[in-house]
Design a protein around this motif. Structure first.
Motif, PDB file in Angstrom:
ATOM      1  N   HIS A  44      34.799  38.586   7.932  1.00 17.12           N
ATOM      2  CA  HIS A  44      35.753  38.742   8.784  1.00 17.12           C
ATOM      3  C   HIS A  44      34.950  39.477  10.203  1.00 17.12           C
ATOM      4  O   HIS A  44      35.822  39.533  11.298  1.00 17.12           O
ATOM      5  CB  HIS A  44      36.746  39.789   8.567  1.00 17.12           C
ATOM      6  N   GLN A  45      33.889  39.889   9.870  1.00 19.45           N
ATOM      7  CA  GLN A  45      33.154  40.742  11.074  1.00 19.45           C
ATOM      8  C   GLN A  45      31.757  40.454  10.612  1.00 19.45           C
ATOM      9  O   GLN A  45      31.264  40.137   9.730  1.00 19.45           O
ATOM     10  CB  GLN A  45      33.558  42.188  11.353  1.00 19.45           C
ATOM     11  N   ARG A  46      31.009  40.727  11.944  1.00 15.63           N
ATOM     12  CA  ARG A  46      29.587  40.907  11.885  1.00 15.63           C
ATOM     13  C   ARG A  46      29.057  42.228  11.197  1.00 15.63           C
ATOM     14  O   ARG A  46      29.568  43.359  11.443  1.00 15.63           O
ATOM     15  CB  ARG A  46      28.688  40.918  13.430  1.00 15.63           C
ATOM     16  N   VAL A  47      28.553  42.189  10.194  1.00 17.86           N
ATOM     17  CA  VAL A  47      27.881  43.293   9.348  1.00 17.86           C
ATOM     18  C   VAL A  47      26.621  43.531   9.228  1.00 17.86           C
ATOM     19  O   VAL A  47      25.907  42.628   9.087  1.00 17.86           O
ATOM     20  CB  VAL A  47      28.451  43.005   7.760  1.00 17.86           C
ATOM     21  N   VAL A  48      25.846  44.742   9.291  1.00 18.65           N
ATOM     22  CA  VAL A  48      24.608  45.024   9.312  1.00 18.65           C
ATOM     23  C   VAL A  48      24.691  45.976   8.084  1.00 18.65           C
ATOM     24  O   VAL A  48      25.377  46.936   7.707  1.00 18.65           O
ATOM     25  CB  VAL A  48      24.108  45.861  10.374  1.00 18.65           C
ATOM     26  N   GLU A 147      12.576  51.939   0.842  1.00 20.90           N
ATOM     27  CA  GLU A 147      13.612  51.356   1.647  1.00 20.90           C
ATOM     28  C   GLU A 147      13.250  49.831   1.966  1.00 20.90           C
ATOM     29  O   GLU A 147      14.130  48.931   1.789  1.00 20.90           O
ATOM     30  CB  GLU A 147      13.742  51.983   3.114  1.00 20.90           C
ATOM     31  N   ARG A 148      12.146  49.552   1.855  1.00 19.33           N
ATOM     32  CA  ARG A 148      11.693  48.035   2.077  1.00 19.33           C
ATOM     33  C   ARG A 148      12.062  47.193   0.686  1.00 19.33           C
ATOM     34  O   ARG A 148      12.528  46.134   0.817  1.00 19.33           O
ATOM     35  CB  ARG A 148      10.049  47.912   2.577  1.00 19.33           C
ATOM     36  N   LEU A 149      11.426  47.638  -0.289  1.00 14.50           N
ATOM     37  CA  LEU A 149      11.740  47.183  -1.502  1.00 14.50           C
ATOM     38  C   LEU A 149      13.391  46.967  -1.835  1.00 14.50           C
ATOM     39  O   LEU A 149      13.917  45.745  -2.161  1.00 14.50           O
ATOM     40  CB  LEU A 149      11.168  47.914  -2.522  1.00 14.50           C
ATOM     41  N   ALA A 150      14.107  47.767  -1.387  1.00 15.61           N
ATOM     42  CA  ALA A 150      15.524  47.839  -1.531  1.00 15.61           C
ATOM     43  C   ALA A 150      16.133  47.003  -0.668  1.00 15.61           C
ATOM     44  O   ALA A 150      17.001  46.020  -0.877  1.00 15.61           O
ATOM     45  CB  ALA A 150      16.347  49.012  -1.333  1.00 15.61           C
ATOM     46  N   CYS A 151      15.614  46.830   0.487  1.00 16.10           N
ATOM     47  CA  CYS A 151      16.126  45.893   1.570  1.00 16.10           C
ATOM     48  C   CYS A 151      15.837  44.410   1.206  1.00 16.10           C
ATOM     49  O   CYS A 151      16.874  43.516   1.108  1.00 16.10           O
ATOM     50  CB  CYS A 151      15.173  46.388   2.931  1.00 16.10           C
ATOM     51  N   PHE A 152      14.821  44.017   0.889  1.00 13.73           N
ATOM     52  CA  PHE A 152      14.415  42.725   0.226  1.00 13.73           C
ATOM     53  C   PHE A 152      15.251  42.357  -1.075  1.00 13.73           C
ATOM     54  O   PHE A 152      15.905  41.322  -1.262  1.00 13.73           O
ATOM     55  CB  PHE A 152      12.834  42.374  -0.093  1.00 13.73           C
ATOM     56  N   PHE A 153      15.483  43.479  -1.955  1.00 15.18           N
ATOM     57  CA  PHE A 153      16.198  43.099  -3.257  1.00 15.18           C
ATOM     58  C   PHE A 153      17.464  42.713  -2.816  1.00 15.18           C
ATOM     59  O   PHE A 153      18.272  41.981  -3.335  1.00 15.18           O
ATOM     60  CB  PHE A 153      15.994  44.331  -4.057  1.00 15.18           C
ATOM     61  N   ILE A 154      18.412  43.479  -1.759  1.00 14.92           N
ATOM     62  CA  ILE A 154      19.742  43.048  -1.673  1.00 14.92           C
ATOM     63  C   ILE A 154      19.671  42.000  -0.867  1.00 14.92           C
ATOM     64  O   ILE A 154      20.653  41.045  -1.223  1.00 14.92           O
ATOM     65  CB  ILE A 154      20.293  44.478  -0.965  1.00 14.92           C
ATOM     66  N   GLU A 166      19.300  38.048   5.907  1.00 15.00           N
ATOM     67  CA  GLU A 166      17.839  38.238   6.219  1.00 15.00           C
ATOM     68  C   GLU A 166      17.370  39.643   5.864  1.00 15.00           C
ATOM     69  O   GLU A 166      18.101  40.511   6.534  1.00 15.00           O
ATOM     70  CB  GLU A 166      17.470  37.810   7.483  1.00 15.00           C
ATOM     71  N   ALA A 167      16.239  40.047   5.419  1.00  9.20           N
ATOM     72  CA  ALA A 167      15.852  41.339   5.310  1.00  9.20           C
ATOM     73  C   ALA A 167      15.132  41.674   6.688  1.00  9.20           C
ATOM     74  O   ALA A 167      14.295  40.634   7.177  1.00  9.20           O
ATOM     75  CB  ALA A 167      14.590  41.425   4.106  1.00  9.20           C
ATOM     76  N   VAL A 168      15.428  42.640   7.394  1.00 16.39           N
ATOM     77  CA  VAL A 168      14.688  42.989   8.574  1.00 16.39           C
ATOM     78  C   VAL A 168      14.005  44.381   8.034  1.00 16.39           C
ATOM     79  O   VAL A 168      14.699  45.395   8.055  1.00 16.39           O
ATOM     80  CB  VAL A 168      15.884  43.264   9.510  1.00 16.39           C
ATOM     81  N   ASP A 169      12.885  44.202   8.461  1.00 16.44           N
ATOM     82  CA  ASP A 169      11.913  45.555   8.239  1.00 16.44           C
ATOM     83  C   ASP A 169      11.687  46.156   9.483  1.00 16.44           C
ATOM     84  O   ASP A 169      11.137  45.709  10.655  1.00 16.44           O
ATOM     85  CB  ASP A 169      10.490  44.936   7.709  1.00 16.44           C
ATOM     86  N   THR A 204      23.283  35.353  10.171  1.00 12.17           N
ATOM     87  CA  THR A 204      23.055  35.827   9.083  1.00 12.17           C
ATOM     88  C   THR A 204      23.562  37.321   8.751  1.00 12.17           C
ATOM     89  O   THR A 204      23.907  38.046   9.892  1.00 12.17           O
ATOM     90  CB  THR A 204      21.490  35.693   8.487  1.00 12.17           C
ATOM     91  N   VAL A 205      23.610  37.667   7.821  1.00 15.20           N
ATOM     92  CA  VAL A 205      23.825  39.194   7.298  1.00 15.20           C
ATOM     93  C   VAL A 205      22.373  39.964   7.478  1.00 15.20           C
ATOM     94  O   VAL A 205      21.537  39.656   6.559  1.00 15.20           O
ATOM     95  CB  VAL A 205      24.544  39.400   6.138  1.00 15.20           C
ATOM     96  N   PRO A 206      22.230  40.664   8.340  1.00 13.92           N
ATOM     97  CA  PRO A 206      20.888  41.546   8.373  1.00 13.92           C
ATOM     98  C   PRO A 206      21.066  42.589   7.344  1.00 13.92           C
ATOM     99  O   PRO A 206      21.924  43.663   7.344  1.00 13.92           O
ATOM    100  CB  PRO A 206      20.915  42.071   9.900  1.00 13.92           C
ATOM    101  N   VAL A 207      20.079  42.618   6.640  1.00 14.89           N
ATOM    102  CA  VAL A 207      19.950  43.747   5.575  1.00 14.89           C
ATOM    103  C   VAL A 207      18.688  44.507   6.246  1.00 14.89           C
ATOM    104  O   VAL A 207      17.535  44.009   6.030  1.00 14.89           O
ATOM    105  CB  VAL A 207      19.693  43.171   4.174  1.00 14.89           C
ATOM    106  N   VAL A 208      18.876  45.786   6.487  1.00 17.22           N
ATOM    107  CA  VAL A 208      17.865  46.628   7.190  1.00 17.22           C
ATOM    108  C   VAL A 208      17.258  47.656   6.298  1.00 17.22           C
ATOM    109  O   VAL A 208      18.232  48.584   5.756  1.00 17.22           O
ATOM    110  CB  VAL A 208      18.587  46.953   8.623  1.00 17.22           C
ATOM    111  N   THR A 209      16.145  48.046   6.611  1.00 22.93           N
ATOM    112  CA  THR A 209      15.422  49.256   5.885  1.00 22.93           C
ATOM    113  C   THR A 209      16.080  50.398   6.786  1.00 22.93           C
ATOM    114  O   THR A 209      16.173  50.525   7.759  1.00 22.93           O
ATOM    115  CB  THR A 209      13.897  49.147   6.408  1.00 22.93           C
TER     116      THR A 209
END
Length: 530
Positions: A44-48, A147-154, A166-169, A204-209
């Protein structure tokens, strides 16, 4: 088999929501977060998504704490212990990858990232061992791994469920800013850089550290352990987000810690000033500075439960912004009866506090002038010592010849192996040695600050009187009090052994009236225009 990725439509008019997840939530309920929180919201909306480091049991045993221990043991010439810690972190993350990621090539790619990240930490620790000296830069690099490992995991878990992510470091983003002094100029520059990186993810859904890069004197020293909240607020600033959602394992903010006071009630709405005071005085709500940054950017903050994503949670409203046009606020207030229909506590006392909180591991310092200094020189000297040692004072009371100060005494962030705390931090010990030049220093260990928070509370003589009469009647000694330094908080210092009982007694005194409901006085006043 390749899973088709769901691309959510994007337009310039779509609003952003920043979802920040704590480490224990990510460690215990990753699939619930991916399938029932992030996925539905992204339709429904852009999510970070902003990630803390994983923790499968408790914060104490989380990845960040163990990385800090590995760093400490490396400095203490115990490299073998550091190696064992990193191997355990590696094993846990690899196990999680195979347990939760069902697409073979995605799981294999994630494991490679985990292996590479842990190898980098070992290289940093080995370098630290070789030169025999640690730096804030190396410490920042080590702890950012969590935080980086969690970011790539999710991010991988989302793709495994068919959601484009996409994982964003961001762990190096701050290093590109010439002046990284923690001021609004730095925050604005950081927000622009983060927003640029996130917007480049397109649909994409950015998944950020939740770690945003080495800064002078280190992230832990300058910001503290709430740096992931801080990072989420900076992202909100850059994206001009509609809302910052802080996802925890509780329904929202309560009138007291529900684990200690079972009768505590949830607050549907609270003002940003009250939430900041609760955070400062011991409640784990949102990082104090993060709250201020979000409010500065006119971003609403909502505390929600990962186990009940449909529940409204607690909405934190900006004290200085009109809320009449906020659709988020109007929707959330459906669970709060109109003011004239509420069954107020304590015979209709609208000046009661909204919450009670406590802060443990306090040292109470009493410094009595040696008599050879004038009053202003005495105070100036004491404050100069605290400034030199970069110490913050939680509470202070002064006279011409004596100063009483409550200071958080928890051991340095590195802690020790079993998580115990030293009686006094090293920086406090150094300060004490210098403070003795100005007079006699008395230290009272194992104290707790009890605080009543509420915008109306300090305006009422009855609140302060009831607080101290309740404690006195139950033979609980008040060793220091502060009333007036904050417009919305009344605080006192007591012995730590009396803390839990004191909170329960005060909660009963202020909130346990028959058929009492949770009070949200300030937020309702703003909505009703009072």
């Amino acid at each position: 088999m390749t899973i088709p990725q769901i691309q959510f439509p994007q337009s310039d008019g779509e609003s952003w929501v920043v979802q920040k997840f704590g480490g224990t939530s990510l460690g215990k309920y990753p699939l619930n977060i991916v399938e029932n929180v992030i996925g539905p919201a992204a339709r429904h909306q852009r999510v970070v998504v902003v990630c803390s480091a994983l923790s499968t049991t408790s914060k104490k045993e989380g990845t960040t704490n163990r990385l800090l221990k590995a760093y400490k043991h490396c400095l203490d010439s115990e490299f073998n212990i550091s190696s064992i810690i990193i191997r355990k972190i590696r094993t846990e993350h690899v196990t999680a990858a195979y347990d939760y990621i069902k697409t073979p090539h995605l799981a294999a790619d994630l494991v490679k990232i985990i292996e590479h990240g842990c190898d980098q930490v070992m290289e940093l620790l080995q370098a630290t061992r070789t030169i025999g000296l640690g730096t804030s830069y190396i410490l920042d690099k080590v702890i950012s791994t969590g935080e980086r490992l969690a970011c790539f995991f999710i991010a991988t878990a989302l793709r495994d469920r068919g959601i484009s992510a996409e994982a964003v470091d961001l762990s190096e983003v701050a290093s590109s800013i010439a002046n990284n002094a923690l001021d609004y100029s730095f925050y604005d520059s950081l927000a622009r850089l983060m927003a640029k990186r996130i917007r480049s993810c397109q649909a994409t859904v950015p998944v950020v550290t939740g770690f945003f890069g080495p800064i002078d004197r280190g992230v832990l020293s300058q910001i503290g352990r709430g740096y992931t909240d801080f990072c989420a607020s900076i992202i909100c600033m850059g994206l001009q987000a509609e809302e910052l959602q802080v996802w925890k394992e509780v329904e929202g903010i309560f009138t007291a810690d529900p684990s200690k006071v079972p009768s505590a009630k949830m607050l549907p709405v609270i003002s940003s000033e009250e939430a900041s005071e609760l955070t400062f005085h011991g409640s784990e709500v949102v990082h104090y500075a993060a709250m201020r940054l979000a409010m500065r950017a006119s971003v609403s903050v909502r505390i929600k439960n990962v186990l009940h994503p449909q529940a409204p949670g607690t909405l934190v409203v900006d004290d200085w912004r009109s809320t009449a046009s906020s659709p988020t606020l109007v929707g959330s207030l459906e669970c709060v009866p109109p003011r004239d229909q509420q069954d107020w506590m304590n015979d209709g006392d609208l000046e009661a506090p909204i919450a009670i909180t406590s802060k443990d591991k306090i040292v109470l310092m009493n410094i009595r002038s040696a008599g050879r200094l004038k009053a202003h020189s005495f105070l100036a000297g004491i404050f100069a010592v605290f400034d030199k040692w970069n110490l913050s004072i939680d509470l202070i009371c002064t006279s011409e010849v004596q100063v009483s100060m409550a200071v958080h005494s928890e051991a340095s962030i590195l802690g020790d192996e079993d998580g115990d705390f030293e009686p006094v931090r090293k920086d406090i010990k150094g300060a004490i040695a210098q403070l003795q030049d100005y007079g006699d220093v008395e230290l009272l260990h194992k104290r707790t600050i009890i605080s009543l928070v509420g915008k109306q509370a300090t305006r009422s003589l009855g609140v302060t009187g009831r607080m101290f009469s309740t404690l006195s009647e139950n033979r609980i000694k008040v060793e220091m009090m502060a009333h007036g330094a904050s417009k919305i908080t009344v605080s006192c210092v007591i012995r730590e052994q009396d803390a839990e009982r004191s909170v329960a007694l005060l909660h009963a005194a202020f909130f346990a009236a028959p058929q009492a409901h949770t009070v949200a006085t300030t937020a309702l006043d703003s909505v009703n225009g009072l």
